[in-house]
Motif scaffolding. Sequence first.
Motif, PDB file in Angstrom:
ATOM      1  N   THR A 160       8.090  13.721  -2.507  1.00 17.73           N
ATOM      2  CA  THR A 160       8.186  13.266  -3.952  1.00 17.73           C
ATOM      3  C   THR A 160       7.674  11.678  -3.692  1.00 17.73           C
ATOM      4  O   THR A 160       6.896  11.153  -4.653  1.00 17.73           O
ATOM      5  N   GLU A 161       8.183  11.191  -2.810  1.00 18.29           N
ATOM      6  CA  GLU A 161       8.176   9.901  -2.575  1.00 18.29           C
ATOM      7  C   GLU A 161       8.290   9.465  -1.119  1.00 18.29           C
ATOM      8  O   GLU A 161       8.870   9.832  -0.231  1.00 18.29           O
ATOM      9  N   LEU A 162       7.256   8.575  -0.884  1.00 17.30           N
ATOM     10  CA  LEU A 162       7.456   8.042   0.641  1.00 17.30           C
ATOM     11  C   LEU A 162       6.688   6.168   0.674  1.00 17.30           C
ATOM     12  O   LEU A 162       6.293   5.727  -0.054  1.00 17.30           O
ATOM     13  N   VAL A 163       7.353   6.232   1.264  1.00 17.36           N
ATOM     14  CA  VAL A 163       7.301   4.574   0.544  1.00 17.36           C
ATOM     15  C   VAL A 163       7.489   3.838   2.786  1.00 17.36           C
ATOM     16  O   VAL A 163       8.048   4.359   3.208  1.00 17.36           O
ATOM     17  N   LEU A 164       6.541   2.971   2.547  1.00 14.89           N
ATOM     18  CA  LEU A 164       6.036   2.211   3.930  1.00 14.89           C
ATOM     19  C   LEU A 164       6.689   0.811   3.717  1.00 14.89           C
ATOM     20  O   LEU A 164       5.847   0.373   2.771  1.00 14.89           O
ATOM     21  N   ARG A 165       7.162   0.623   4.903  1.00 16.81           N
ATOM     22  CA  ARG A 165       6.472  -1.060   5.150  1.00 16.81           C
ATOM     23  C   ARG A 165       6.424  -1.771   5.874  1.00 16.81           C
ATOM     24  O   ARG A 165       6.004  -0.960   7.078  1.00 16.81           O
ATOM     25  N   PRO A 166       5.759  -2.671   6.451  1.00 17.68           N
ATOM     26  CA  PRO A 166       5.158  -2.940   8.010  1.00 17.68           C
ATOM     27  C   PRO A 166       6.591  -3.280   8.719  1.00 17.68           C
ATOM     28  O   PRO A 166       7.564  -3.418   8.232  1.00 17.68           O
ATOM     29  N   ALA A 167       6.364  -2.748  10.216  1.00 16.73           N
ATOM     30  CA  ALA A 167       7.813  -2.660  10.937  1.00 16.73           C
ATOM     31  C   ALA A 167       7.730  -4.537  11.523  1.00 16.73           C
ATOM     32  O   ALA A 167       8.646  -4.637  12.571  1.00 16.73           O
ATOM     33  N   GLY A 168       6.457  -5.146  11.503  1.00 15.25           N
ATOM     34  CA  GLY A 168       6.902  -6.228  12.008  1.00 15.25           C
ATOM     35  C   GLY A 168       7.406  -7.213  11.555  1.00 15.25           C
ATOM     36  O   GLY A 168       8.168  -7.210  10.232  1.00 15.25           O
ATOM     37  N   PRO A 169       7.731  -8.560  11.954  1.00 15.83           N
ATOM     38  CA  PRO A 169       8.589  -9.637  11.479  1.00 15.83           C
ATOM     39  C   PRO A 169       8.286 -10.549  10.279  1.00 15.83           C
ATOM     40  O   PRO A 169       6.881 -10.192  10.153  1.00 15.83           O
TER      41      PRO A 169
END
Length: 232
Positions: free
Chosen positions: A223-232
Motif C-alpha cells: 500500500t505504501e513504500l517510503v524511501l529515504r537517502p541512506a547517506g548522512p
Amino acid sequence: MIGPELRPLALVTGASRGIGAAVARALAPGHDVLLGGRDSAALHALAVELPGSRPWPVDLTDGRALAEAAGGIERLDVLVHSAGVGLLGTVAETPASTWRRQFEINVVAVAELTRLLLPALRAAGGRVVLLNSGAGLSARAGWASYAASKFALRAFADALRAEEAGNGVRVTSVHPGRVDTQMQREVVAQEGGDYRPESYLRPESVAGAVLLAVTAPDDAALTELVLRPAGP
C-alpha cells in the motif's frame, strides 16, 4: 496457429526525464511501455532505447486531449503516475495561481487519467503506482501548497484502493525523500542551497521501489513504500 503472447502494457507519465524515465527503463524488460509526457523529442529518444515502448505525448491538463489519448487503451496492466510539479513558497508568499497549478497537475490530472483508464485497469487486474513524496507524509515551512497537493494525492490513493479492491486493481503510494533530478536542482535553487547529488536518492532507486510494487505477488498488497537517502 497460436500467435505470440502479448506482453503486459504499462503507461508511465512524466517519462521524458528523471524518475519517470528511470521507471520506464525498469519496467521495459517485462512490459511494453507507453511513455507519457510533453517533450516529444525526449520521449522518442527514450523509445529508441527501449524496444517495445512508444511515445504517448499528451498534456495531462488538457481534458479533451487526455480523453482522446486514453480512449484507445482497452487493457492496461500498470499505470505509474510520475508527472508532477514542485513549486515552493510560504503561505504568505504563495498566490492562488500557484495553489491551482500545483493541484491541477499533482492531483486533478492524476484523478482524471485514472478515471479514464479504470475500465482498462479492471480488465487486466492492473497496478496503479503513484509517485508521491516525503512531503505527502509531513509538511514543513515553505512547502505548504506542494505538501497539500501530495497529502491530497495520498488521500486519492487510499480512496481508490478501497473502491477498486473488489475489481482486482492494486494501488501503491511511493514516498521518496529527495531525489537527484532536475526538479530537485530547481527546488534547491529556490531554497538558495548548495546542490550535492550524493546527498539524494538516485532515480533508479525509486524506480526499483516502483518495480517492487508492480511485481509483488497477488497475495501481497503493497500500500505504501517510503524511501529515504541512506547517506548522512
